[in-house]
Scaffold this motif. Sequence first.
Motif, mmCIF file in Angstrom:
data_model
loop_
_atom_site.group_PDB
_atom_site.id
_atom_site.type_symbol
_atom_site.label_atom_id
_atom_site.label_comp_id
_atom_site.label_asym_id
_atom_site.label_seq_id
_atom_site.Cartn_x
_atom_site.Cartn_y
_atom_site.Cartn_z
ATOM 1 N N MET A 38 44.244 -17.230 54.409
ATOM 2 C CA MET A 38 44.320 -16.233 55.464
ATOM 3 C C MET A 38 43.272 -16.465 56.550
ATOM 4 O O MET A 38 42.322 -17.228 56.384
ATOM 5 C CB MET A 38 44.100 -14.844 54.860
ATOM 6 C CG MET A 38 42.694 -14.667 54.298
ATOM 7 S SD MET A 38 42.509 -13.134 53.363
ATOM 8 C CE MET A 38 40.817 -12.672 53.869
ATOM 9 N N ASP A 39 43.455 -15.783 57.682
ATOM 10 C CA ASP A 39 42.428 -15.697 58.703
ATOM 11 C C ASP A 39 41.491 -14.548 58.365
ATOM 12 O O ASP A 39 41.638 -13.881 57.336
ATOM 13 C CB ASP A 39 43.062 -15.531 60.087
ATOM 14 C CG ASP A 39 43.860 -14.234 60.217
ATOM 15 O OD1 ASP A 39 44.018 -13.519 59.204
ATOM 16 O OD2 ASP A 39 44.327 -13.943 61.331
ATOM 17 N N PRO A 45 50.723 -7.504 56.395
ATOM 18 C CA PRO A 45 52.160 -7.769 56.513
ATOM 19 C C PRO A 45 52.501 -9.040 57.271
ATOM 20 O O PRO A 45 53.421 -9.772 56.882
ATOM 21 C CB PRO A 45 52.680 -6.518 57.226
ATOM 22 C CG PRO A 45 51.751 -5.432 56.769
ATOM 23 C CD PRO A 45 50.409 -6.085 56.688
ATOM 24 N N HIS A 46 51.788 -9.342 58.355
ATOM 25 C CA HIS A 46 52.120 -10.549 59.114
ATOM 26 C C HIS A 46 51.961 -11.809 58.267
ATOM 27 O O HIS A 46 52.825 -12.703 58.299
ATOM 28 C CB HIS A 46 51.250 -10.663 60.366
ATOM 29 C CG HIS A 46 51.384 -11.986 61.047
ATOM 30 N ND1 HIS A 46 52.562 -12.405 61.623
ATOM 31 C CD2 HIS A 46 50.505 -13.009 61.194
ATOM 32 C CE1 HIS A 46 52.393 -13.626 62.112
ATOM 33 N NE2 HIS A 46 51.156 -14.005 61.864
ATOM 34 N N GLY A 49 54.714 -12.192 55.905
ATOM 35 C CA GLY A 49 55.891 -12.702 56.600
ATOM 36 C C GLY A 49 55.837 -14.207 56.806
ATOM 37 O O GLY A 49 56.865 -14.896 56.681
ATOM 38 N N MET A 50 54.662 -14.747 57.114
ATOM 39 C CA MET A 50 54.517 -16.196 57.240
ATOM 40 C C MET A 50 54.781 -16.872 55.903
ATOM 41 O O MET A 50 55.438 -17.920 55.833
ATOM 42 C CB MET A 50 53.120 -16.540 57.758
ATOM 43 C CG MET A 50 52.855 -16.093 59.189
ATOM 44 S SD MET A 50 51.215 -16.597 59.787
ATOM 45 C CE MET A 50 51.456 -18.368 60.006
ATOM 46 N N ALA A 51 54.263 -16.290 54.830
ATOM 47 C CA ALA A 51 54.507 -16.840 53.497
ATOM 48 C C ALA A 51 55.986 -16.790 53.153
ATOM 49 O O ALA A 51 56.535 -17.738 52.552
ATOM 50 C CB ALA A 51 53.683 -16.080 52.458
ATOM 51 N N ASP A 52 56.665 -15.707 53.533
ATOM 52 C CA ASP A 52 58.098 -15.597 53.286
ATOM 53 C C ASP A 52 58.849 -16.724 53.989
ATOM 54 O O ASP A 52 59.809 -17.295 53.439
ATOM 55 C CB ASP A 52 58.626 -14.253 53.779
ATOM 56 C CG ASP A 52 58.162 -13.071 52.939
ATOM 57 O OD1 ASP A 52 57.591 -13.287 51.850
ATOM 58 O OD2 ASP A 52 58.375 -11.931 53.389
ATOM 59 N N THR A 224 48.921 -18.422 66.089
ATOM 60 C CA THR A 224 50.035 -18.216 65.150
ATOM 61 C C THR A 224 50.188 -16.767 64.708
ATOM 62 O O THR A 224 51.178 -16.428 64.050
ATOM 63 C CB THR A 224 49.839 -19.053 63.870
ATOM 64 O OG1 THR A 224 48.640 -18.630 63.212
ATOM 65 C CG2 THR A 224 49.771 -20.547 64.173
ATOM 66 N N GLN A 225 49.250 -15.923 65.046
ATOM 67 C CA GLN A 225 49.188 -14.581 64.478
ATOM 68 C C GLN A 225 49.887 -13.571 65.390
ATOM 69 O O GLN A 225 49.321 -13.082 66.364
ATOM 70 C CB GLN A 225 47.736 -14.188 64.225
ATOM 71 C CG GLN A 225 46.984 -15.178 63.338
ATOM 72 C CD GLN A 225 47.626 -15.340 61.972
ATOM 73 O OE1 GLN A 225 47.748 -14.380 61.215
ATOM 74 N NE2 GLN A 225 48.051 -16.561 61.646
ATOM 75 N N ALA A 226 51.134 -13.235 65.046
ATOM 76 C CA ALA A 226 51.979 -12.423 65.919
ATOM 77 C C ALA A 226 51.527 -10.979 66.039
ATOM 78 O O ALA A 226 52.013 -10.256 66.910
ATOM 79 C CB ALA A 226 53.418 -12.472 65.431
ATOM 80 N N ASP A 227 50.620 -10.539 65.179
ATOM 81 C CA ASP A 227 50.122 -9.164 65.284
ATOM 82 C C ASP A 227 48.809 -9.097 66.058
ATOM 83 O O ASP A 227 48.090 -8.105 65.979
ATOM 84 C CB ASP A 227 49.959 -8.524 63.900
ATOM 85 C CG ASP A 227 49.029 -9.300 62.975
ATOM 86 O OD1 ASP A 227 48.600 -10.418 63.339
ATOM 87 O OD2 ASP A 227 48.728 -8.784 61.868
ATOM 88 N N THR A 228 48.519 -10.137 66.840
ATOM 89 C CA THR A 228 47.326 -10.148 67.682
ATOM 90 C C THR A 228 47.712 -10.560 69.099
ATOM 91 O O THR A 228 48.747 -11.187 69.337
ATOM 92 C CB THR A 228 46.249 -11.136 67.170
ATOM 93 O OG1 THR A 228 46.617 -12.470 67.516
ATOM 94 C CG2 THR A 228 46.063 -11.018 65.675
#
Length: 251
Positions: A38-39, A45-46, A49-52, A224-228
């Motif tokens: 992780m970062d 959740p984000h 989702g990447m792991a999914d 890469t972090q869509a929630d930021t």
Amino acid sequence: MTAVRGTAVDIPTQDGIADAYLVHPDDTDRHPAVLLYMDAFGLRPHLRGMADRLAAAGYTVLVPNIFYRHGRAPVVELPDFIDPAARPQLFEHIMPIVRELTPERAMSDAGAYLDWLASCPQATDGPVGLTGYCMGAGLALRTAGTYPDRVAAAGGFHGGNLATEAPDSPHTVAGRITAELYFGHADQDRSLPPEQIERLDKSLTEAGVRHHAEVYAGAQHGYTQADTVAYNAEAAERHWEALLGLFGRTL
């Protein structure tokens, strides 16, 4: 898209129990294992989702809460979207936790994560893949050098402080790495200036490590972090293409 199954798991370590997210294709087969680091914002959740998405490509993916010594995820409460206004207060809480995760502690934990994956019934035998984001890129690099016989490939994306002048900088493990590496650097990243990129490449080249690094133009640290607010959709898709290519060659 391949259907996936995700679940919460607990991993024993020398210092306690690390909570984690495990996801794999929703079938009865065993799949190559990937450890996703992780970062600094943590398991949320984000990242699930990447792991999914990785699991849908045919992998069994483990995302540990590397800050487990401070509690189960979320260790720091996060807004749904992390904008510049939220960052100062968040990092006031996060940075002391980051500093307490010494290389020695992180690599002890890495051994526990790899041991757990080795006994995971959804994972195939053999070396694993690693991918890491921000601080996780340094952990992926360090893990590849600490456990060379257990890591086949490692990707690092918008990593910071990968090749400092400190004696314990992540790049100093280069001489022990046998995995193939890929780095997707952000060109707007004060935590990895050009001199560190050059130092990292030089150390890996001199050690004979198979590696490739690219600087993503127009990408910020955290792309890469869509929630930021740092998210860059084009750079993020480029990262997926590179990462899946790396794992497709090596796992």
